[in-house]
Design a protein around this motif. Sequence first.
Motif, short mmCIF file in Angstrom:
data_model
loop_
_atom_site.label_atom_id
_atom_site.label_comp_id
_atom_site.label_asym_id
_atom_site.label_seq_id
_atom_site.Cartn_x
_atom_site.Cartn_y
_atom_site.Cartn_z
N ASN A 81 0.84 -1.20 0.00
CA ASN A 81 0.00 0.00 0.00
C ASN A 81 0.87 1.25 0.00
OD1 ASN A 81 -2.23 1.67 0.18
ND2 ASN A 81 -2.35 1.53 2.41
N TRP B 245 6.35 2.47 -7.82
CA TRP B 245 5.18 2.12 -8.65
C TRP B 245 4.01 3.05 -8.34
CZ3 TRP B 245 3.87 -0.82 -12.74
CH2 TRP B 245 2.52 -1.13 -12.95
N HIS B 246 3.80 3.33 -7.06
CA HIS B 246 2.71 4.21 -6.65
C HIS B 246 2.94 5.64 -7.16
CE1 HIS B 246 0.27 6.69 -3.83
NE2 HIS B 246 -0.58 5.70 -3.95
N THR C 12 2.12 5.50 -10.97
CA THR C 12 0.78 5.11 -11.40
C THR C 12 -0.33 5.57 -10.47
OG1 THR C 12 0.82 3.00 -10.18
CG2 THR C 12 1.76 3.00 -12.42
N LEU D 132 -1.17 3.82 -7.95
CA LEU D 132 -1.84 2.57 -7.61
C LEU D 132 -1.01 1.75 -6.62
CD1 LEU D 132 -2.82 1.57 -11.25
CD2 LEU D 132 -4.40 2.40 -9.50
N LYS E 77 -9.17 -1.09 -7.75
CA LYS E 77 -7.90 -0.39 -7.95
C LYS E 77 -6.74 -1.38 -8.06
CE LYS E 77 -7.28 3.54 -5.84
NZ LYS E 77 -6.98 4.59 -4.83
N GLU E 78 -6.78 -2.43 -7.23
CA GLU E 78 -5.72 -3.44 -7.30
C GLU E 78 -5.80 -4.25 -8.59
OE1 GLU E 78 -5.91 -1.97 -3.33
OE2 GLU E 78 -7.53 -2.90 -4.48
N PHE F 52 -6.91 -3.13 -11.45
CA PHE F 52 -6.40 -2.26 -12.50
C PHE F 52 -4.87 -2.19 -12.46
CE2 PHE F 52 -5.46 2.10 -14.13
CZ PHE F 52 -5.76 1.84 -15.46
N SER F 53 -4.32 -2.17 -11.26
CA SER F 53 -2.87 -2.15 -11.10
C SER F 53 -2.24 -3.40 -11.73
CB SER F 53 -2.50 -2.06 -9.62
OG SER F 53 -1.10 -2.05 -9.45
N CYS G 29 -2.20 -3.07 -15.48
CA CYS G 29 -1.12 -2.17 -15.89
C CYS G 29 0.23 -2.87 -15.83
CB CYS G 29 -1.10 -0.93 -14.99
SG CYS G 29 -2.53 0.16 -15.16
#
Length: 231
Positions: free
Chosen positions: A77, A139-140, A143, A145, A208-209, A211-212, A215
């Motif tokens: 997270n 990554w966050h 993105t 995410l 959201k996860e 979609f991550s 990606c």
Amino acid sequence: MRFGKIDYLNLLPFDIFIKGYPTPSSFKQCLNHRKSYPAKLNKDFFLRRIDAGFISSLAGYASWRKKQVTPCAIIGNAKVLSVLVLLQEKEGIDTQSATSNALCQVLGLKGQVLIGDNALRFYYKPQPKPEFVDLATLWHQKTGLPFVFGRFCYQAHGAFYQEMAKAFYKRPVKIPHYILEQRAKMSGLTRAQILHYLKHILYRVRPKEEFSLRCFYRQVRLKRATRPKRF
């Protein structure tokens, strides 16, 4: 039923949960014999030595496409603390995790990949230490995410594992003091450090996860990142 489990601190809450969850005795016996690191579980999953487990997201791609996945995963997270790249060190992969190595490639980083307890000991050690990057953080930043490092996948007994996964993320897990003491001695960390680390780990897969993951899989294809193989 043959379940494989990653023997890392990020699944300590699941370890506590599964002890009280109603399962066949054969399941519990297999659970104790199938503890390993992510890359080994990937191979066991490919060879159908296990029916299910928290499989590396990269190795779980086929299961994801077949919809043989539960709404449960190991998620960083915005931070994860246990998947790092030491930027000033000689470039090198971590043989225990295909997903972390691929994420390093996707993010265009070069350096030494550290995961698991080794990464946590490095993270919590006092300064000075080499410059490093938390892969979930980067990554966050790129993105917006969270990053999914491992997915609860299955190849058989889908209804059973779906119910187990939902029960796990719905039920708050309190880690007994004596188990924290044991894991602290095993890992070389303090109880406070373990609890601080676990605050950054999520387990429920929401849109959201998902979609991550999409990606990440797209970037793996575009960057032609190394994928785990059956042999």
